[in-house]
Motif scaffolding. Sequence first.
Motif, PDB file in Angstrom:
ATOM      1  N   VAL A  96       0.844  -1.203   0.000  1.00 60.85           N
ATOM      2  CA  VAL A  96       0.000   0.000   0.000  1.00 60.85           C
ATOM      3  C   VAL A  96       0.875   1.247   0.000  1.00 60.85           C
ATOM      4  O   VAL A  96       0.596   2.219  -0.716  1.00 60.85           O
ATOM      5  CB  VAL A  96      -0.945   0.006   1.219  1.00 60.85           C
ATOM      6  N   ALA A  97       1.951   1.234   0.773  1.00 65.22           N
ATOM      7  CA  ALA A  97       2.871   2.379   0.817  1.00 65.22           C
ATOM      8  C   ALA A  97       3.496   2.625  -0.553  1.00 65.22           C
ATOM      9  O   ALA A  97       3.636   3.777  -0.990  1.00 65.22           O
ATOM     10  CB  ALA A  97       3.958   2.151   1.864  1.00 65.22           C
ATOM     11  N   LYS A  98       3.863   1.549  -1.244  1.00 65.35           N
ATOM     12  CA  LYS A  98       4.435   1.693  -2.586  1.00 65.35           C
ATOM     13  C   LYS A  98       3.414   2.274  -3.549  1.00 65.35           C
ATOM     14  O   LYS A  98       3.735   3.132  -4.380  1.00 65.35           O
ATOM     15  CB  LYS A  98       4.918   0.327  -3.093  1.00 65.35           C
ATOM     16  N   GLU A  99       2.176   1.818  -3.459  1.00 59.88           N
ATOM     17  CA  GLU A  99       1.121   2.333  -4.326  1.00 59.88           C
ATOM     18  C   GLU A  99       0.914   3.831  -4.121  1.00 59.88           C
ATOM     19  O   GLU A  99       0.603   4.569  -5.052  1.00 59.88           O
ATOM     20  CB  GLU A  99      -0.197   1.592  -4.057  1.00 59.88           C
ATOM     21  N   THR A 228      -7.345  -3.968   0.161  1.00 63.03           N
ATOM     22  CA  THR A 228      -6.179  -3.798   1.028  1.00 63.03           C
ATOM     23  C   THR A 228      -5.928  -2.346   1.431  1.00 63.03           C
ATOM     24  O   THR A 228      -5.506  -2.085   2.561  1.00 63.03           O
ATOM     25  CB  THR A 228      -4.915  -4.369   0.369  1.00 63.03           C
ATOM     26  N   ILE A 229      -6.182  -1.390   0.535  1.00 60.83           N
ATOM     27  CA  ILE A 229      -5.906   0.011   0.880  1.00 60.83           C
ATOM     28  C   ILE A 229      -6.796   0.490   2.028  1.00 60.83           C
ATOM     29  O   ILE A 229      -6.283   0.937   3.057  1.00 60.83           O
ATOM     30  CB  ILE A 229      -6.012   0.930  -0.354  1.00 60.83           C
ATOM     31  N   PRO A 230      -8.134   0.407   1.906  1.00 57.92           N
ATOM     32  CA  PRO A 230      -8.939   0.839   3.053  1.00 57.92           C
ATOM     33  C   PRO A 230      -8.738  -0.044   4.278  1.00 57.92           C
ATOM     34  O   PRO A 230      -8.760   0.447   5.410  1.00 57.92           O
ATOM     35  CB  PRO A 230     -10.378   0.761   2.537  1.00 57.92           C
ATOM     36  N   ALA A 231      -8.499  -1.345   4.081  1.00 62.67           N
ATOM     37  CA  ALA A 231      -8.311  -2.257   5.220  1.00 62.67           C
ATOM     38  C   ALA A 231      -7.089  -1.873   6.039  1.00 62.67           C
ATOM     39  O   ALA A 231      -7.119  -1.925   7.272  1.00 62.67           O
ATOM     40  CB  ALA A 231      -8.187  -3.697   4.733  1.00 62.67           C
TER      41      ALA A 231
END
Length: 250
Positions: A96-99, A228-231
């Motif tokens: 998520v951090a990479k995105e 995964t992002i909101p989770a």
Amino acid sequence: MELCNSDNVDQDLYFLCDAQDEELKDLVNCLIYDKDYEKRFAETLSFSEEYQKYGDKYSYYWVRITEELKLFGGNTIANLFRLGKGVAYKEIVEDVAKEMKINFNSYDTVEEIENKLILRVFEDTWKNLTEEEKRNFVSEMEISDTDLTKQGITLAVQLCLKKGGFKTYQLAVIIANSVSKAILGRGLSFGTNAALTKYLSVFIGPVGWTFTGIWTLVDIASPAKRVTIPAVFYITLLRKQIRFRLETIK
């Protein structure tokens, strides 16, 4: 609550053993339902023995809930070779951090990366606020308003995140709720009372704009990213929320 030993639980998620049913509700809904509140095609949680047996008593099967997230964190083929166990939570946070184009080090802890996620959203949102909105926010968060520049407020928020306590929890609620609104079209169902999130409405719009830009960089063809992002933001909030609750009752 579900009992388990430390060998079969992701250590970065072990704190969820202290979660209450209502605290886990938003995470469960994120894993099961999409933006239109239709069941996700790839979800398996609602068909699980634990869900069928305990329903909304989420704390009884929090380990199974974390396993569902870890499955979304890996692609389908890879999960087959992992015997359906998914990936480590830290890999999901790093992804998520990479995105979101966030710099982090391999030796950063999960919580340090989670804090960088909050800070990134805050920084992108801050520049879209009016001067009045900025002053209202720093007043509510009890941050010195002597320096409202991006650098000044970023340092203040970094210190707030490291310090912990109510204000850190409050900031996490504001960001997580706004991210949920922007990506899933619905806010948090727990912890967003008026006193806690006085200036919540100020952030909803700007955070939405932030994620409109981020969303164009994300592989939206991947259903897993929509989970995964909101989770990860939900779990970031839960980590601070549960710690604050436990510290309060000591």
